[in-house]
Design an enzyme around this catalytic site. Structure first.
Site, PDB file in Angstrom:
ATOM      1  N   GLU A 229       1.124  -1.519  -0.036  1.00  0.00           N
ATOM      2  CA  GLU A 229       0.084   0.070   0.180  1.00  0.00           C
ATOM      3  C   GLU A 229       0.851   1.078  -0.005  1.00  0.00           C
ATOM      4  O   GLU A 229       1.628   1.620   0.343  1.00  0.00           O
ATOM      5  CB  GLU A 229      -1.179  -0.042   0.729  1.00  0.00           C
ATOM      6  CG  GLU A 229       0.131   0.113   2.644  1.00  0.00           C
ATOM      7  CD  GLU A 229       0.244  -0.905   3.661  1.00  0.00           C
ATOM      8  OE1 GLU A 229       0.899  -0.994   4.354  1.00  0.00           O
ATOM      9  OE2 GLU A 229       0.306  -1.758   3.003  1.00  0.00           O
ATOM     10  N   ASP A 230       0.229   2.034  -0.561  1.00  0.00           N
ATOM     11  CA  ASP A 230       0.531   3.863  -0.356  1.00  0.00           C
ATOM     12  C   ASP A 230       0.939   3.564   0.675  1.00  0.00           C
ATOM     13  O   ASP A 230       0.419   3.907   2.713  1.00  0.00           O
ATOM     14  CB  ASP A 230      -0.217   4.872  -0.823  1.00  0.00           C
ATOM     15  CG  ASP A 230       0.252   4.860  -2.574  1.00  0.00           C
ATOM     16  OD1 ASP A 230       0.776   4.067  -2.977  1.00  0.00           O
ATOM     17  OD2 ASP A 230      -0.120   5.842  -3.262  1.00  0.00           O
ATOM     18  N   GLU A 231       2.171   4.831   1.523  1.00  0.00           N
ATOM     19  CA  GLU A 231       2.104   5.667   2.577  1.00  0.00           C
ATOM     20  C   GLU A 231       0.930   6.060   2.950  1.00  0.00           C
ATOM     21  O   GLU A 231       1.254   6.483   4.342  1.00  0.00           O
ATOM     22  CB  GLU A 231       3.760   6.670   2.584  1.00  0.00           C
ATOM     23  CG  GLU A 231       4.005   7.181   4.252  1.00  0.00           C
ATOM     24  CD  GLU A 231       5.071   8.212   3.814  1.00  0.00           C
ATOM     25  OE1 GLU A 231       5.073   9.219   4.369  1.00  0.00           O
ATOM     26  OE2 GLU A 231       6.173   8.106   2.694  1.00  0.00           O
ATOM     27  N   SER A 233      -2.337   5.423   2.912  1.00  0.00           N
ATOM     28  CA  SER A 233      -3.514   4.354   2.624  1.00  0.00           C
ATOM     29  C   SER A 233      -3.359   4.233   4.287  1.00  0.00           C
ATOM     30  O   SER A 233      -2.370   3.420   5.112  1.00  0.00           O
ATOM     31  CB  SER A 233      -2.550   3.320   1.653  1.00  0.00           C
ATOM     32  OG  SER A 233      -3.278   3.922   0.451  1.00  0.00           O
ATOM     33  N   LYS A 353      -4.089   2.450  -8.773  1.00  0.00           N
ATOM     34  CA  LYS A 353      -3.513   3.983  -9.478  1.00  0.00           C
ATOM     35  C   LYS A 353      -3.882   4.391 -10.468  1.00  0.00           C
ATOM     36  O   LYS A 353      -4.500   4.982 -11.406  1.00  0.00           O
ATOM     37  CB  LYS A 353      -2.392   4.262  -8.498  1.00  0.00           C
ATOM     38  CG  LYS A 353      -2.428   5.306  -7.106  1.00  0.00           C
ATOM     39  CD  LYS A 353      -1.747   6.063  -7.143  1.00  0.00           C
ATOM     40  CE  LYS A 353      -1.573   6.805  -5.176  1.00  0.00           C
ATOM     41  NZ  LYS A 353      -0.562   8.180  -4.968  1.00  0.00           N
TER      42      LYS A 353
END
Length: 387
Positions: A229-231, A233, A353
């Site tokens: 996951e993203d930072e 998220s 994304k």
């Protein structure tokens, strides 16, 4: 009268001892297999008593190494105090001259099927060490391995790596998944990073690793993630599965709670397993995406996204379409004229994304809406492994 096995052994012993002085250990080893006996030392004493010969001051074969194994046994006992284990294995490094002399005697007197001196040393030490520590020798998968270097007069120890499986949740934004490796050693471990391979503990990896270092006394933690996951998220619900390989753990039998709460991160259902899977693990995930659009959304425009359900998603990493995934369920909520949320259940491995923007993913949300879209955040609500 027919000679017994012992009679033959006594005759051969006298021939050997005329040329070479042997200690009880080395003498007994020459005939223990033939007589079906286990204790080499006791057999050597028995034979020597029959032939009425005293134990020599120096053994030709081992140079009194066998009678003085207690010195190295104490080294093992001392170094093993730092570790928790129930099984062990011992390896030995001997001077080549000892091995050569052992070969000379066995070859000269045609003594076949005899345990080599290196095996005898590790066997004898294993027997004594096991009694003192109430542990067992395991040749296949020991908790700890001792290597005794008789040339350098030292004892090294290497515990088996410990494999853990669990899940984590993340309820604070701004925490990255992975920790940056130490730039001095490139993650291998050095004095700068205290041999952890990472500097700092401000990521998911770092926070989990720090907890495991403190709990198990491990040196390094090698993480295997099931997805990422993203930072920005969040990871909610049942959490993201992960495996970690603990290098050089000092403790093995730790009782862990079902929920371990750290700063912004919780570890769930952490337990030991036999190995990290080598095959790719397939999974499904429920993820909520916040999406903004370049142009205003016309009434009913979002209805077209319902078509994503059960639609194959093609993903291209290079030039050819080589990876197909699927979306299983879609729930959409319009927030305002240029933003909406979409809760999707989909296969793991879909770049979220790019699913929105359309970069080498077809179909994609921007394409279906005919409106340039951007994913501002995406949060994971459920992750299910495919059996």
């Amino acid at each position: 009268m027919k000679k017994t096995k012992m009679d033959v052994v006594i005759e051969e012993t006298k021939q050997i001892l005329r040329e070479y002085h042997l200690c009880d250990y080395c003498l007994g080893r020459m005939f223990a297999t033939r007589l079906g006996l286990v204790s080499h030392k006791n057999l050597g004493k028995k034979i020597r008593k029959i032939i009425k010969q005293n134990n020599p001051k120096s053994c030709y074969l081992c140079k009194n190494l066998m009678p003085e194994l207690d010195v190295f046994l104490n080294k093992m006992l001392d170094i093993s105090k730092e570790y928790e284990f129930s099984t062990f294995l011992i390896g030995a490094i001997l001077k080549p001259s000892i091995l050569d002399r052992d070969d000379i005697v066995r070859s000269k007197f045609k003594l076949r099927g005899i345990t080599g001196i290196k095996s005898d040393i590790t066997r004898e030490m294993g027997k004594q060490f096991g009694k003192k520590t109430r542990t067992k020798v395991d040749y296949q998968n020991p908790d700890i391995v001792f290597t005794i270097d008789f040339k350098k007069d030292q004892c090294d120890v290497k515990p088996k790596a410990l494999i853990l499986q669990g899940r984590y949740t993340k309820d604070i934004r701004g925490i990255p998944q992975k920790q940056e490796s130490c730039n001095r050693c490139d993650g291998k471990g050095c004095f700068v990073c205290d041999f952890h391979g990472i500097i700092g503990f401000d990521s998911i990896e770092g926070k989990i690793a720090k907890f495991l270092f403190e709990k198990f006394g491990a040196q390094q933690a090698k993480m295997t993630w099931i997805g990422g996951e993203d930072e920005s998220s969040l990871v909610l619900g049942n959490g993201r599965p992960f495996f970690t390989k603990l290098i050089n753990p000092h403790k093995r039998k730790i009782t862990l709670p079902e929920n371990i709460v750290l700063d912004g991160v919780s570890i769930l259902h952490l337990r030991t397993v036999s190995k990290v899977p080598t095959d790719q693990i397939k999974f499904k995930t429920d993820v909520l995406l916040d999406i903004s659009t370049e142009k205003d959304l016309a009434p009913g425009a979002l209805n077209v996204l319902e078509g994503l359900k059960d639609m194959p998603i093609s993903i291209s990493e290079n030039t050819s379409w080589k990876n197909q995934k699927r979306i299983y369920n879609v729930k959409i909520k319009k927030m305002d004229a240029r933003s909406f949320t979409i809760l999707v259940e989909l296969d793991g491995g879909i770049p979220l994304k790019r699913l929105v923007t359309g970069n080498n993913v077809e179909p994609n949300i921007s394409m279906l809406l005919e409106n340039s879209c951007k994913c501002t955040t995406f949060d994971f609500h459920k992750i299910v492994l495919n059996n």
